[in-house]
Design an enzyme around this catalytic site. Structure first.
Site, PDB file in Angstrom:
ATOM      1  N   GLY A 188      -5.174   3.352  -2.149  1.00 59.30           N
ATOM      2  CA  GLY A 188      -5.001   2.046  -1.524  1.00 59.30           C
ATOM      3  C   GLY A 188      -5.992   1.755  -0.418  1.00 59.30           C
ATOM      4  O   GLY A 188      -6.332   0.596  -0.189  1.00 59.30           O
ATOM      5  N   HIS A 207       0.841  -1.204   0.000  1.00 56.09           N
ATOM      6  CA  HIS A 207       0.000   0.000   0.000  1.00 56.09           C
ATOM      7  C   HIS A 207       0.877   1.256   0.000  1.00 56.09           C
ATOM      8  O   HIS A 207       1.462   1.617   1.011  1.00 56.09           O
ATOM      9  CB  HIS A 207      -0.909  -0.024   1.231  1.00 56.09           C
ATOM     10  CG  HIS A 207      -1.867   1.123   1.313  1.00 56.09           C
ATOM     11  ND1 HIS A 207      -2.854   1.183   2.272  1.00 56.09           N
ATOM     12  CD2 HIS A 207      -2.002   2.254   0.575  1.00 56.09           C
ATOM     13  CE1 HIS A 207      -3.546   2.293   2.115  1.00 56.09           C
ATOM     14  NE2 HIS A 207      -3.036   2.964   1.096  1.00 56.09           N
ATOM     15  N   HIS A 209       2.838   1.428   6.239  1.00 59.38           N
ATOM     16  CA  HIS A 209       3.111   1.549   4.808  1.00 59.38           C
ATOM     17  C   HIS A 209       4.468   0.931   4.444  1.00 59.38           C
ATOM     18  O   HIS A 209       5.328   1.574   3.837  1.00 59.38           O
ATOM     19  CB  HIS A 209       3.064   3.012   4.371  1.00 59.38           C
ATOM     20  CG  HIS A 209       1.676   3.575   4.303  1.00 59.38           C
ATOM     21  ND1 HIS A 209       0.801   3.258   3.303  1.00 59.38           N
ATOM     22  CD2 HIS A 209       1.022   4.419   5.136  1.00 59.38           C
ATOM     23  CE1 HIS A 209      -0.352   3.900   3.498  1.00 59.38           C
ATOM     24  NE2 HIS A 209      -0.254   4.601   4.603  1.00 59.38           N
TER      25      HIS A 209
END
Length: 414
Positions: A98, A92, A149
């Protein structure tokens, strides 16, 4: 005289009958070629062509390809075993859509055992139909288990160990299918600026590489205090350490190749070249990637890749915070310069994405025509000998195979 007249009548009747039978046979052949393209009889994986025609856009026949990709890079159908040991891993990247796509994965996929998403909980339980093990590694299923992330470098080194720990057993047989989304670099950059302006920092991201996190000298902050809220676009662009610059390339590349965040490891120009080529390779080798700007095509390719069906169609939202930013040409050019690697990657990714879409649509149309062809006409080549199914045929030849000129096709067959 009567005998001669009778003979002529029989001959005329025979000719008329031959013409009628010949016309019927011709119409049957015509029907077999035209019907698959015009009628809606059904399609692979339980879809209706009528639905597909309405849902997914027709490939642009005038699209000009920029890069050459062999069939092995265009064909993306995996034998995803949800009851086995296969795992989808969603990489993502910030501000690429996302979050929406991640929710699709846990709430919108038609499954034998749907993910259990309960109100008030940030994560869903996505178990396999036959046992309590997850088939999906993502923010909304396993959380940020490899860091906020996490990028390609972090995920590929972290995911196997995290799943072994969660499931309390060692497994070396798992297949990991990595997927991601990309977005137009200027729009993504502006969206990240607006997000940071509202107080987002992502400062809990680990940026783990080669077994360690970067030092403060390797990755200095762009601001003092708790966050960078209220920063102007000029301030955002002026920070040389801003991770928003070329974020998509950095998060898709193998950072170990360039000494992680140590900028003195190799010369800057060489570093940029290595990062871009690594990002291209990793993206190309992923099981699937989508583009934020093409939601319906993204849905189509995901469904065909994994043989999974979404319950509700994807929606294209072009009214975003980035779209509401009014910029002059000089500012746009400055953002493109700051994200030069991302611009090159996106250009490459968009061409690969469009070629995959066209290839898959062509393949489905050809399969449908073969499916509806009667055994009465055995001269039609089967898929095993079709050049589009082989990897040793030039792309130019393959791209010419599907044709919409049905009449010429039929005349040539005759």
């Amino acid at each position: 005289m009567n005998l001669l007249t009778g003979r002529n009548m029989v001959e005329r009747s025979s000719k008329f009958l031959f013409i009628v039978v010949g016309s019927v046979l011709f119409m049957l052949i015509l029907y077999q070629y035209v019907a698959p393209g015009m009628m809606n009889f059904g399609s692979p994986h339980g879809y209706m062509l009528e639905d597909d025609a309405d849902l997914f856009p027709t490939p642009d026949p005038h699209y000009v390809k920029k890069y050459y990709f062999p069939i092995r890079d265009l064909e993306r159908t995996v034998d995803f075993e949800i009851k086995g040991d296969d795992v989808i891993v969603f990489l993502h990247i910030q501000k690429t859509g996302g979050t929406t796509f991640g929710r699709h994965l846990v709430q919108n996929v038609r499954l034998e055992v749907p993910c259990d998403c309960r109100p008030g909980q940030k994560k869903c339980t996505c178990y396999r139909p036959n046992r309590k093990e997850t088939w999906l590694f993502s923010r909304f299923s396993t959380g940020w288990s490899c860091g906020l992330h996490a990028d390609w470098t972090e995920l590929t080194n972290c995911v196997p160990g995290v799943l072994n720990k969660k499931e309390n057993r060692m497994k070396n047989q798992r297949k990991f299918y990595y997927i991601t989304l990309l977005r137009d670099p200027v729009s993504r950059y502006l969206s990240e600026w607006r997000h940071v302006q509202r107080g987002a920092t992502w400062k809990t991201s680990l940026h783990m590489c080669d077994g360690r996190t970067p030092t403060p000298e390797e990755l200095p902050p762009c601001y003092e205090g708790t966050d960078w809220s209220g920063c102007t676009l000029q301030q955002f662009m002026d920070c040389p350490y801003n991770l928003a610059n070329n974020r998509q390339v950095r998060m898709l590349a193998d950072l170990s190749l360039v000494g992680c965040y140590n900028m003195s490891f190799i010369p800057e120009k060489k570093r940029s070249q290595v990062l871009l080529e690594s990002a291209k390779k990793n993206l190309r080798d992923m099981a699937f990637f989508g583009l934020t700007e093409f939601q319906r095509k993204t849905q189509y390719l995901f469904e065909r890749t994994f043989r999974l069906k979404f319950i509700r169609p994807f929606m294209q939202y072009n009214s975003t915070r980035a779209a509401g930013v009014d910029l002059d040409n000089d500012t746009v050019q400055r953002i493109e310069e700051l994200n030069d690697l991302d611009m090159q990657l996106y250009d490459y990714a968009r061409d690969l994405f469009q070629q995959r879409y066209m290839y898959k649509r062509q393949l489905e149309r050809r399969e449908q025509r073969l499916k509806n062809q009667p055994a009465l006409f055995p001269f039609r080549r089967r898929p095993s000998s079709d050049p589009a199914f082989r990897d040793d045929v030039p792309e130019s030849e393959v791209s010419r195979l599907p044709t919409e000129d049905y009449m010429n096709h039929i005349i040539n067959r005759w």
